[in-house]
Every structure is written in structure tokens, then in C-alpha cells.
Scaffold this motif. Structure first.
Motif, PDB file in Angstrom:
ATOM      1  N   THR A  28       0.834  -1.192   0.000  1.00  0.00           N
ATOM      2  CA  THR A  28       0.000   0.000   0.000  1.00  0.00           C
ATOM      3  C   THR A  28       0.868   1.241   0.000  1.00  0.00           C
ATOM      4  N   PRO A  29       0.353   2.384  -0.499  1.00  0.00           N
ATOM      5  CA  PRO A  29       1.177   3.582  -0.630  1.00  0.00           C
ATOM      6  C   PRO A  29       1.702   4.071   0.707  1.00  0.00           C
ATOM      7  N   ARG A  30       2.883   4.639   0.674  1.00  0.00           N
ATOM      8  CA  ARG A  30       3.530   5.129   1.889  1.00  0.00           C
ATOM      9  C   ARG A  30       3.244   6.612   2.076  1.00  0.00           C
ATOM     10  N   ILE A  31       3.204   7.025   3.321  1.00  0.00           N
ATOM     11  CA  ILE A  31       2.910   8.416   3.640  1.00  0.00           C
ATOM     12  C   ILE A  31       4.193   9.225   3.566  1.00  0.00           C
ATOM     13  N   PRO A  32       4.230  10.297   2.788  1.00  0.00           N
ATOM     14  CA  PRO A  32       5.461  11.044   2.625  1.00  0.00           C
ATOM     15  C   PRO A  32       5.812  11.949   3.808  1.00  0.00           C
ATOM     16  N   GLN A  33       4.810  12.389   4.605  1.00  0.00           N
ATOM     17  CA  GLN A  33       5.079  13.412   5.611  1.00  0.00           C
ATOM     18  C   GLN A  33       6.033  12.947   6.704  1.00  0.00           C
ATOM     19  N   ARG A  34       5.752  11.789   7.303  1.00  0.00           N
ATOM     20  CA  ARG A  34       6.590  11.304   8.391  1.00  0.00           C
ATOM     21  C   ARG A  34       6.320   9.834   8.615  1.00  0.00           C
ATOM     22  N   LEU A  59      -7.538  11.778  17.763  1.00  0.00           N
ATOM     23  CA  LEU A  59      -6.209  12.265  18.132  1.00  0.00           C
ATOM     24  C   LEU A  59      -5.184  11.163  18.359  1.00  0.00           C
ATOM     25  N   GLU A  60      -5.587   9.903  18.308  1.00  0.00           N
ATOM     26  CA  GLU A  60      -4.658   8.807  18.585  1.00  0.00           C
ATOM     27  C   GLU A  60      -4.565   7.838  17.412  1.00  0.00           C
ATOM     28  N   ALA A  61      -4.650   8.370  16.187  1.00  0.00           N
ATOM     29  CA  ALA A  61      -4.564   7.543  14.974  1.00  0.00           C
ATOM     30  C   ALA A  61      -5.621   6.453  14.964  1.00  0.00           C
ATOM     31  N   ASN A  62      -6.802   6.765  15.517  1.00  0.00           N
ATOM     32  CA  ASN A  62      -7.859   5.759  15.651  1.00  0.00           C
ATOM     33  C   ASN A  62      -8.355   5.239  14.310  1.00  0.00           C
ATOM     34  N   PHE A  63      -8.260   6.039  13.234  1.00  0.00           N
ATOM     35  CA  PHE A  63      -8.754   5.577  11.939  1.00  0.00           C
ATOM     36  C   PHE A  63      -7.621   5.327  10.944  1.00  0.00           C
ATOM     37  N   SER A  64      -6.396   5.199  11.424  1.00  0.00           N
ATOM     38  CA  SER A  64      -5.281   4.906  10.519  1.00  0.00           C
ATOM     39  C   SER A  64      -5.390   3.474  10.001  1.00  0.00           C
ATOM     40  N   ALA A  65      -4.604   3.160   8.978  1.00  0.00           N
ATOM     41  CA  ALA A  65      -4.692   1.846   8.320  1.00  0.00           C
ATOM     42  C   ALA A  65      -3.315   1.178   8.284  1.00  0.00           C
ATOM     43  N   PRO A  66      -2.803   0.695   9.420  1.00  0.00           N
ATOM     44  CA  PRO A  66      -1.453   0.130   9.451  1.00  0.00           C
ATOM     45  C   PRO A  66      -1.288  -1.119   8.598  1.00  0.00           C
ATOM     46  N   TYR A  67      -2.411  -1.771   8.201  1.00  0.00           N
ATOM     47  CA  TYR A  67      -2.332  -2.947   7.339  1.00  0.00           C
ATOM     48  C   TYR A  67      -3.010  -2.702   5.992  1.00  0.00           C
ATOM     49  N   GLY A  68      -3.156  -1.428   5.615  1.00  0.00           N
ATOM     50  CA  GLY A  68      -3.898  -1.149   4.392  1.00  0.00           C
ATOM     51  C   GLY A  68      -5.370  -1.467   4.605  1.00  0.00           C
ATOM     52  N   GLY A  69      -6.010  -2.020   3.584  1.00  0.00           N
ATOM     53  CA  GLY A  69      -7.394  -2.435   3.737  1.00  0.00           C
ATOM     54  C   GLY A  69      -8.390  -1.419   3.224  1.00  0.00           C
ATOM     55  N   MET A  70      -9.641  -1.595   3.634  1.00  0.00           N
ATOM     56  CA  MET A  70     -10.766  -0.799   3.134  1.00  0.00           C
ATOM     57  C   MET A  70     -11.259   0.139   4.235  1.00  0.00           C
ATOM     58  N   THR A  71     -11.135   1.434   4.011  1.00  0.00           N
ATOM     59  CA  THR A  71     -11.762   2.406   4.908  1.00  0.00           C
ATOM     60  C   THR A  71     -13.227   2.552   4.504  1.00  0.00           C
ATOM     61  N   ARG A  96       1.303   3.415   6.516  1.00  0.00           N
ATOM     62  CA  ARG A  96       0.581   2.921   5.342  1.00  0.00           C
ATOM     63  C   ARG A  96      -0.723   3.682   5.204  1.00  0.00           C
ATOM     64  N   LEU A  97      -1.288   3.595   4.034  1.00  0.00           N
ATOM     65  CA  LEU A  97      -2.595   4.179   3.751  1.00  0.00           C
ATOM     66  C   LEU A  97      -3.573   3.053   3.432  1.00  0.00           C
ATOM     67  N   PRO A  98      -4.873   3.316   3.502  1.00  0.00           N
ATOM     68  CA  PRO A  98      -5.817   2.294   3.039  1.00  0.00           C
ATOM     69  C   PRO A  98      -5.635   2.041   1.547  1.00  0.00           C
ATOM     70  N   VAL A  99      -6.091   0.899   1.104  1.00  0.00           N
ATOM     71  CA  VAL A  99      -6.034   0.548  -0.318  1.00  0.00           C
ATOM     72  C   VAL A  99      -7.186   1.205  -1.076  1.00  0.00           C
ATOM     73  N   ALA A 100      -8.331   1.355  -0.392  1.00  0.00           N
ATOM     74  CA  ALA A 100      -9.519   1.920  -1.032  1.00  0.00           C
ATOM     75  C   ALA A 100     -10.425   2.499   0.039  1.00  0.00           C
ATOM     76  N   VAL A 101     -11.362   3.326  -0.413  1.00  0.00           N
ATOM     77  CA  VAL A 101     -12.346   3.928   0.492  1.00  0.00           C
ATOM     78  C   VAL A 101     -13.738   3.637  -0.051  1.00  0.00           C
ATOM     79  N   ALA A 102     -14.583   3.035   0.783  1.00  0.00           N
ATOM     80  CA  ALA A 102     -15.958   2.726   0.392  1.00  0.00           C
ATOM     81  C   ALA A 102     -16.907   3.773   0.965  1.00  0.00           C
ATOM     82  N   TYR A 103     -17.981   4.062   0.224  1.00  0.00           N
ATOM     83  CA  TYR A 103     -18.974   5.058   0.646  1.00  0.00           C
ATOM     84  C   TYR A 103     -20.366   4.425   0.657  1.00  0.00           C
ATOM     85  N   PRO A 104     -20.696   3.672   1.700  1.00  0.00           N
ATOM     86  CA  PRO A 104     -22.015   3.035   1.762  1.00  0.00           C
ATOM     87  C   PRO A 104     -23.111   4.062   2.049  1.00  0.00           C
ATOM     88  N   THR A 105     -24.337   3.676   1.730  1.00  0.00           N
ATOM     89  CA  THR A 105     -25.492   4.545   2.002  1.00  0.00           C
ATOM     90  C   THR A 105     -26.497   3.892   2.950  1.00  0.00           C
TER      91      THR A 105
END
Length: 570
Positions: free
Chosen positions: A13-19, A181-193, A144-153
Motif C-alpha cells: 500500500t502507498p507510503r505516507i510522505p510526511q513522516r 487524536l490517537e490515529a484511531n482511523f489509521s490503516a497500518p495494514y492497508g485495507g478498506m476504509t 501505510r494508507l488504506p487501499v480503497a475507500v468505500a462510501y455506503p449509504t
């Protein structure tokens, strides 16, 4: 807008450039982001027992084979085998590691979901992945970043997403406001947000029952705007951008907590999608029940690691008859904290009691917006509400108590607009601080909670530590329930400066734990405080939590890496 970012098969999965902060994570594989390990296997031999049976059968004509003694021995032997197998099986299960799908599997999942819901329902745009995997609010981020983002309704669509992700072993990360504030929604294993942007409605209002059914991406402020005409409101009030889904996930609170409590006190039931796509309702709608386990309470504060909340039924309460906002300055942070402790101990009714130190008052002055200049000294902000007579009584008692702790005279808002502006200064404090950042700087904001008798001690010592940094650092927060926050502005490009800030933060956390407090009052654990949680609760307690997680999510797909890791040594 950039063209959609296509992930080639087999790439990570793509790497974060900032830090790229060094954080403790479970062991992660390369291309697939999978946790890998080889489980050992073995075989039990029963040849000796079989030979004994053969030899014993030769004299079966002379005496009965199944004597009481033999029966007892065989029973004991069978029981021993059963126990040995059970022990071995448990040991084997404990050594197994989670195996996530490959990037090819993830691509199949994305294609399958797009076929079900349409091309736009699943995004792989690079900017969108960055938005959903990195947070400027968090003290640290996964690399890491998520692989994809889903938008359910709808709940039904979330269920379908979960079924597909479960099929392809793709991690799932719930996302609502994105202000944690504690990286609660980060994606350390990639995956689907799973972003609930389109699930932001009030579904039902039961005015006579004083409750409301909502979707996860409605903000608490929007909710109160929509139900205002009923004369009711939802009292849990964290930061202005917070949404119900994240508020449930972290069991947040806010300025009203001293009177109204935290999120767990206001959730009646939840609709939850489990890891395999099953949909459950945690209970029915009465405010009171003793029917079975408290599943609602279990999901509140679980940060999306046990299930994905798609609807919440929330209690409401009546809008108070009268509300007054007052502010008072103190010569020291200890005097302010002592006033708060004494007020709570005496049971004087207040709706809100917030502390802001001299640095934070300077932030208010520099940010503007209140129409005045404040004394740069520690302040307590109060909100009193109830009947007119009750409010007047609380104001008089609080004024006398504050004066006994060297306070200046109270200042009260004279109009509703002035009260709004005054309280907005407190609610916007973190945003005001972030607006003052120079390029390259960040704000590390975190919180702890302690028994109220220890508030003066921990706040005074923390203030000394913050001043020793020589940085722009402040104390603020919900002092009425023993919960306070620190915000520190630092240069993210300077590793030595970050190390100094980190030491002050975790010294404060350890100090709170030494005082029988908590490493987090309302921000949750996320990635940032997993080690602190071990210190707070111990491994045996966390193992109980881990066993609940494994029973509901055996493949470790739901927001993995948050609160605790798969194994205690990971």
C-alpha cells in the motif's frame, strides 16, 4: 483532482510522505501487509495402548474384560488424552497468526464491490487515500494508507462490504468525522476504509420517549439543530467537528460531562455490522433493561475493533430553562484546580467546568473572536443551567468558593450572544492553537484522567514540565470530571524536539497511572496509547479483551492494530 491512483498487483500500500514514526505494530508482511507465522503441527501416538488392548483380549474367555478397575483406568486414560489434545489445540491456536489477503485479493474485492454498488462507491484516488489514512490531529500516524475507500449509504450496503472484505481477508476501518487524536482511523495494514459520509441522517425522533435514532456521520451539533424545536437536546459535546460514529467508538465526552456524563450514558442501542457481515441490534428501545449481556456498553469505546456501528439510538434530555456562562481568573493553576476539586466534592450543580491555563488564554487573545482581551492567567470557565432559582443559587455558592481560593471577581456574559462567544472561545481552543502554527510545526494534543482529589497535584506538576520544554504548550480541559488535556506545538522535522515532547507526554500519562488514573479520558487508545493501556490494566485484563475480539473477529479484520495487538509480545 488527480487521476485515480491504481495499485499494481503485488505492490504494498502507498507510503505516507510526511513522516514515518516508529510505532509498535504486529509483525507485518511486505506485499500484502499480512501478519505471517508458521504454525507447528504434531501427531499423537496410541500404539502402546493398542498393543495392550490386543494382548489383553487373549484371555478374555477366562475372565471378564471390562472389570471395574479396567473401566476406571480406560476412562482416566481417555480423559487424559482429551485434556492433552485440548491443551495442545489451544497452544496451536495461540501460535497461529492472522493471514490477510494479497494485493490481488484486495483488487478482486474492490472490483466485486464496484460491480455491486457502482464505480464511484469505491475510491482509490491517491488524495482520498491520503485523507483517510493520515491525520494532522494525531500525535502519530501509521506508515501505510488504506487501499480503497468505500462510501455506503445503508446498513445493508455496509453488510455487503463486510461480507466481501471477509471473503478476501481485507481489513476494514470505520471512518466518520476524522478528528480523532490517537490515529484511531489509521490503516497500518492497508485495507478498506468505510466512510459514512452518506449516512448522516436523523432516522427517527421519538419526542415522547425522549430518544432519537441516527446514522454514524451526523455531527452532534447538526443533530441538536435538527431536534431543537422539540425542546430536547443531546448533551454530549466534544469538539465541534465530532460525529456520532466516532463519539460511540471512543466513548467521548465533552464540556457537559460533569453534569451529563459520557457517551456510554446516552446510548440506548446500536445496530452493528459484524466482521462477517452479520447485522445485530444490541438491545431494544426502553431506557432500562436487565436482559442479558450489556452488548451496547461493549461496543461503545471499542473503536470499531468489534463491529461497525451503522445506527445508534440515543437518549435526549430537556433543554434547561436558564443557562449562565461565567469566567474567573486565578493567580496559579493549582488554585484553579483546587477550586474545581472542592466544588465537585461539595456537590454544587454545574453543567460545565473547564480549565484553561495562561498559555491558552494567550491563544484566545491572539486568535480573537471574543471581542475582548483576557488576562493571561489561568481561568475556569463555568456554565450553570437549570431553573432560574437553581442557577442563581449555584452561581452564589461557586463565587464564594472561588474567592476562598484567591480568585478574581466572576465575569458573567450579559447576553445570549456574549455567552455564545465566550463558550465558543473554549470550544475552539484547539483549533485556535492550530491556526497559530508556523509552517512545519504540529500540535500534540492528548489527555489523561485522575481521581478528582489528585487534580491539583498532577496539573501543577504537568504545568512545570510543559514550561521546562520552552515551547508553546498549554493545559485545558474538562476539569470537572478529573479529565484534562495538554496541547504542545513543536517542530515535526526536529527528532530531538519530538523526543523531548514525547517524554513530557508519557511522563504525564505515567503520573496519572501512579495516581490510579487513566491514560485517556475521552480520546481513546488508538495506536498512540497501547503501551500505556498495558500499564493501566495489565496483560491479563487485556487478554480478556483480546479473547472477546477473537470471538467476534477471528481474522482480525476490524480496525486492526488499535487498542491492543494480536499477541502480547507484538
Amino acid at each position: 483532482m488527480r487521476a485515480p491512483f491504481k495499485l499494481p498487483w503485488g505492490f504494498s500500500t502507498p507510503r505516507i510522505p510526511q513522516r514515518r514514526p516508529q510505532i509498535s505494530q504486529p509483525r507485518v508482511g511486505r506485499a500484502s501487509g499480512a501478519v505471517r507465522a508458521n504454525a507447528t503441527t504434531g501427531k499423537s501416538s496410541t500404539n502402546s495402548s493398542q498393543s495392550q488392548d490386543s494382548s489383553s483380549s487373549s484371555d478374555s474367555n477366562s475372565s471378564p474384560f471390562w472389570t471395574p478397575t479396567k473401566t476406571l483406568l480406560v476412562s482416566a486414560f481417555a480423559a487424559g488424552l482429551g485434556y492433552g489434545y485440548a491443551t495442545y489445540n489451544q497452544s496451536l491456536q495461540a501460535t497461529k497468526k492472522v493471514q490477510y489477503g494479497s494485493m490481488k485479493d484486495f483488487e478482486k474485492a474492490i472490483a466485486e464491490l464496484r460491480a455491486k454498488f457502482g464505480e464511484d462507491a469505491i475510491s482509490t484516488d491517491e488524495d482520498n487515500l491520503q485523507l483517510h489514512g493520515y491525520s494532522e490531529w494525531s500525535s502519530l500516524n501509521a506508515d501505510r494508507l488504506p487501499v480503497a475507500v468505500a462510501y455506503p449509504t445503508s446498513t445493508e450496503q455496509v453488510s455487503e462490504i463486510a461480507k466481501v472484505c471477509h471473503k478476501y481477508r481485507m481489513p476494514m476501518i470505520p471512518y466518520s468525522g476524522g478528528s480523532s487524536l490517537e490515529a484511531n482511523f489509521s490503516a497500518p495494514y492497508g485495507g478498506m476504509t468505510i466512510d459514512f459520509a452518506f449516512m448522516n441522517k436523523v432516522l427517527e425522533v421519538h419526542e415522547d420517549d425522549m430518544d432519537v435514532v441516527v446514522q454514524p456521520s451526523i455531527g452532534w451539533m447538526d443533530l441538536n439543530d435538527q431536534i431543537k424545536k422539540t425542546g430536547l437536546f443531546f448533551p454530549v459535546d466534544p469538539g465541534p467537528s465530532a460525529m456520532i460514529g466516532g463519539m460511540v467508538g471512543t466513548n467521548c465526552s465533552g464540556t457537559n460531562a460533569v453534569r451529563y456524563g459520557t457517551m456510554k450514558d446516552w446510548v440506548i442501542n446500536l445496530t452493528v455490522v459484524l466482521a462477517d457481515g452479520r447485522v445485530i441490534k444490541t438491545r431494544r428501545r426502553p431506557r432500562k433493561t436487565s436482559a442479558g449481556y450489556n452488548l451496547t456498553g461493549m461496543f461503545v469505546g471499542s473503536e470499531g475493533t468489534l463491529g461497525i456501528v451503522t445506527e445508534a439510538t440515543l437518549k435526549l434530555t430537556g433543554i434547561p430553562e436558564d443557562t449562565r456562562v461565567g469566567v474567573v481568573a486565578f493567580p496559579s493553576i493549582r488554585d484553579a484546580a483546587a477550586t474545581a476539586m472542592q466544588l465537585i466534592k461539595r456537590g454544587i450543580p454545574v453543567q460545565c467546568m473547564e480549565i484553561m491555563d495562561d498559555v491558552q488564554m494567550d491563544v484566545i487573545n491572539r486568535a480573537g473572536g471574543t471581542g475582548r482581551t483576557w488576562a493571561v492567567s489561568p481561568h475556569l470557565f463555568f456554565k450553570f443551567s437549570g431553573t432560574k432559582a437553581g442557577v442563581a443559587d449555584s452561581v452564589n455558592l461557586t463565587t464564594k468558593l472561588a474567592q476562598g481560593n484567591k480568585a478574581d471577581a466572576f465575569e458573567f456574559a450579559k447576553t445570549e450572544q456574549e455567552a455564545h462567544d465566550l463558550w465558543s472561545a473554549r470550544k475552539q481552543s484547539l483549533w485556535s492553537m492550530m491556526a497559530l502554527r508556523k509552517e512545519g510545526s504540529e500540535v500534540w494534543s492528548t489527555d489523561v484522567a485522575v481521581p478528582i482529589s489528585r487534580l491539583p497535584d498532577i496539573i501543577e506538576k504537568t504545568k512545570e514540565d510543559l514550561e521546562s520544554l520552552g515551547m508553546f504548550a498549554s493545559i485545558l480541559g474538562h476539569i470537572g470530571d478529573g479529565n484534562f488535556h495538554t496541547s504542545i506545538m513543536y517542530d515535526r522535522k526536529d527528532p530531538e524536539e519530538r523526543a523531548r515532547v514525547e517524554k513530557v507526554v508519557y511522563d504525564m500519562v505515567d503520573r496519572a497511572l501512579d495516581m490510579e488514573g487513566s491514560c485517556t479520558g475521552e480520546h481513546g487508545v488508538g495506536l498512540g496509547k497501547k503501551n500505556s493501556l498495558k500499564k493501566e490494566l495489565g496483560l491479563e485484563t487485556i487478554d480478556v479483551m483480546r479473547s472477546v475480539k477473537k470471538s467476534l473477529d477471528p481474522h482480525w479484520l476490524l480496525n486492526p492494530g488499535k487498542i491492543f495487538d494480536l499477541d502480547e509480545d507484538s
